[in-house]
Scaffold this motif. Structure first.
Motif, PDB file in Angstrom:
ATOM      1  N   LYS A   1       0.830  -1.210   0.000  1.00 61.64           N
ATOM      2  CA  LYS A   1       0.000   0.000   0.000  1.00 61.64           C
ATOM      3  C   LYS A   1       0.867   1.263   0.000  1.00 61.64           C
ATOM      4  O   LYS A   1       0.649   2.192  -0.778  1.00 61.64           O
ATOM      5  CB  LYS A   1      -0.886  -0.024   1.247  1.00 61.64           C
ATOM      6  CG  LYS A   1      -2.215   0.621   1.053  1.00 61.64           C
ATOM      7  CD  LYS A   1      -3.130   0.327   2.212  1.00 61.64           C
ATOM      8  CE  LYS A   1      -4.304   1.278   2.118  1.00 61.64           C
ATOM      9  NZ  LYS A   1      -5.095   1.305   3.307  1.00 61.64           N
TER      10      LYS A   1
ATOM     11  N   ARG B   1       2.682   1.673  -3.383  1.00 65.81           N
ATOM     12  CA  ARG B   1       1.766   2.182  -4.418  1.00 65.81           C
ATOM     13  C   ARG B   1       1.540   3.687  -4.269  1.00 65.81           C
ATOM     14  O   ARG B   1       1.431   4.418  -5.258  1.00 65.81           O
ATOM     15  CB  ARG B   1       0.446   1.419  -4.350  1.00 65.81           C
ATOM     16  CG  ARG B   1      -0.645   1.911  -5.269  1.00 65.81           C
ATOM     17  CD  ARG B   1      -0.268   1.758  -6.734  1.00 65.81           C
ATOM     18  NE  ARG B   1      -1.341   2.208  -7.605  1.00 65.81           N
ATOM     19  CZ  ARG B   1      -1.631   3.471  -7.825  1.00 65.81           C
ATOM     20  NH1 ARG B   1      -0.919   4.435  -7.258  1.00 65.81           N
ATOM     21  NH2 ARG B   1      -2.626   3.794  -8.643  1.00 65.81           N
ATOM     22  N   GLU B   2       1.489   4.144  -3.019  1.00 64.78           N
ATOM     23  CA  GLU B   2       1.241   5.569  -2.763  1.00 64.78           C
ATOM     24  C   GLU B   2       2.415   6.451  -3.189  1.00 64.78           C
ATOM     25  O   GLU B   2       2.277   7.665  -3.341  1.00 64.78           O
ATOM     26  CB  GLU B   2       0.913   5.796  -1.277  1.00 64.78           C
ATOM     27  CG  GLU B   2      -0.527   5.395  -0.955  1.00 64.78           C
ATOM     28  CD  GLU B   2      -0.814   5.228   0.540  1.00 64.78           C
ATOM     29  OE1 GLU B   2       0.100   5.487   1.344  1.00 64.78           O
ATOM     30  OE2 GLU B   2      -1.935   4.808   0.871  1.00 64.78           O
TER      31      GLU B   2
ATOM     32  N   GLU C   1       1.653   3.528 -10.301  1.00 64.34           N
ATOM     33  CA  GLU C   1       1.538   2.155 -10.802  1.00 64.34           C
ATOM     34  C   GLU C   1       2.470   1.275  -9.977  1.00 64.34           C
ATOM     35  O   GLU C   1       3.623   1.646  -9.763  1.00 64.34           O
ATOM     36  CB  GLU C   1       2.018   2.145 -12.258  1.00 64.34           C
ATOM     37  CG  GLU C   1       1.364   1.138 -13.135  1.00 64.34           C
ATOM     38  CD  GLU C   1       1.993   1.165 -14.528  1.00 64.34           C
ATOM     39  OE1 GLU C   1       1.926   0.136 -15.183  1.00 64.34           O
ATOM     40  OE2 GLU C   1       2.568   2.198 -14.912  1.00 64.34           O
ATOM     41  N   LEU C   2       1.966   0.124  -9.524  1.00 65.24           N
ATOM     42  CA  LEU C   2       2.816  -0.784  -8.736  1.00 65.24           C
ATOM     43  C   LEU C   2       2.908  -2.154  -9.401  1.00 65.24           C
ATOM     44  O   LEU C   2       1.897  -2.832  -9.620  1.00 65.24           O
ATOM     45  CB  LEU C   2       2.270  -0.936  -7.305  1.00 65.24           C
ATOM     46  CG  LEU C   2       3.039  -1.934  -6.420  1.00 65.24           C
ATOM     47  CD1 LEU C   2       4.488  -1.498  -6.196  1.00 65.24           C
ATOM     48  CD2 LEU C   2       2.329  -2.112  -5.070  1.00 65.24           C
TER      49      LEU C   2
ATOM     50  N   PHE D   1      -4.336  -2.200  -4.947  1.00 67.33           N
ATOM     51  CA  PHE D   1      -3.156  -1.341  -5.086  1.00 67.33           C
ATOM     52  C   PHE D   1      -1.990  -2.040  -5.777  1.00 67.33           C
ATOM     53  O   PHE D   1      -0.883  -1.520  -5.806  1.00 67.33           O
ATOM     54  CB  PHE D   1      -2.733  -0.731  -3.738  1.00 67.33           C
ATOM     55  CG  PHE D   1      -2.916  -1.652  -2.568  1.00 67.33           C
ATOM     56  CD1 PHE D   1      -4.051  -1.561  -1.781  1.00 67.33           C
ATOM     57  CD2 PHE D   1      -1.956  -2.601  -2.264  1.00 67.33           C
ATOM     58  CE1 PHE D   1      -4.232  -2.424  -0.715  1.00 67.33           C
ATOM     59  CE2 PHE D   1      -2.122  -3.464  -1.207  1.00 67.33           C
ATOM     60  CZ  PHE D   1      -3.276  -3.371  -0.418  1.00 67.33           C
ATOM     61  N   VAL D   2      -2.237  -3.222  -6.376  1.00 70.45           N
ATOM     62  CA  VAL D   2      -1.221  -3.881  -7.220  1.00 70.45           C
ATOM     63  C   VAL D   2      -1.727  -3.854  -8.660  1.00 70.45           C
ATOM     64  O   VAL D   2      -2.818  -4.330  -8.953  1.00 70.45           O
ATOM     65  CB  VAL D   2      -0.969  -5.333  -6.763  1.00 70.45           C
ATOM     66  CG1 VAL D   2      -0.082  -6.077  -7.764  1.00 70.45           C
ATOM     67  CG2 VAL D   2      -0.333  -5.350  -5.380  1.00 70.45           C
ATOM     68  N   ASP D   3      -0.936  -3.276  -9.557  1.00 68.77           N
ATOM     69  CA  ASP D   3      -1.385  -3.149 -10.947  1.00 68.77           C
ATOM     70  C   ASP D   3      -1.012  -4.354 -11.801  1.00 68.77           C
ATOM     71  O   ASP D   3      -1.738  -4.722 -12.707  1.00 68.77           O
ATOM     72  CB  ASP D   3      -0.822  -1.859 -11.546  1.00 68.77           C
ATOM     73  CG  ASP D   3      -1.380  -0.653 -10.820  1.00 68.77           C
ATOM     74  OD1 ASP D   3      -2.539  -0.307 -11.079  1.00 68.77           O
ATOM     75  OD2 ASP D   3      -0.685  -0.093  -9.939  1.00 68.77           O
TER      76      ASP D   3
END
Ligand code: CTP
Length: 131
Positions: free
Chosen positions: A21, A24-25, A29-30, A64-66
């Motif tokens: 998390k 990602r912030e 893109e994560l 939050f995982v792309d």
């Protein structure tokens, strides 16, 4: 800003969630490089509880995982960072300083590890449980 992180993420736990998390912030893109079953065995001396397929499916389902990809060799980190055009590599601070060599191709950032939880400790707790 494309962020990449690497790890086993076996038996997904709160420490993993907080790491992902926060990573990602830091961007928009994560991407997560999930260590293969073989790499895990070489690295940690045990086969993961969840297979690489299962670990990738679980991670992919997080909002939050792309995207995820399989990390097959520790020596290929530089190749992965270039191939996936990472702007920043993010790792927990148990790896502090270990990836500074990649600062020539991307930013490198270490996040504070969440105390008192790990996959290893979960396995130990479950093993100790009485039936
Ligand atoms: N991580 C974290 N806080 C924790 C546990 C892990 O921030 N309490 C981070 C690690 O720093 C790493 C990522 O999550 O960047 C993946 O770690 P992984 O090795 O898969 O998790 P562990 O729980 O440390 O696994 P093990 O006990 O098997 O070493």
């Amino acid at each position: 800003m494309r962020i990449i992180t690497f790890g086993s993420f076996d038996i997904l736990h709160y420490g993993h969630i907080r790491l992902l998390k926060r990573a990602r912030e830091l961007g928009d893109e994560l991407l997560v490089g999930v260590s293969s079953d073989q790499l895990n065995f070489n690295k940690k001396g045990r086969t993961p509880v969840y297979s690489e397929f299962e670990r990738m499916e679980i991670l992919k389902s997080l909002r939050f995982v792309d995207a995820v990809f399989l990390e097959e060799s520790l020596e290929k980190k530089r190749e992965y960072l270039l191939e996936y055009r990472a702007d920043m590599l993010v790792m927990g601070n148990d790896w502090e300083g270990k990836f500074d060599e990649f600062r020539d191709i991307c930013q490198v950032h270490y996040l504070e590890r969440t105390p008192s939880i790990s996959t290893t400790s979960i396995i130990e707790v479950v093993k100790e449980m009485k039936h």
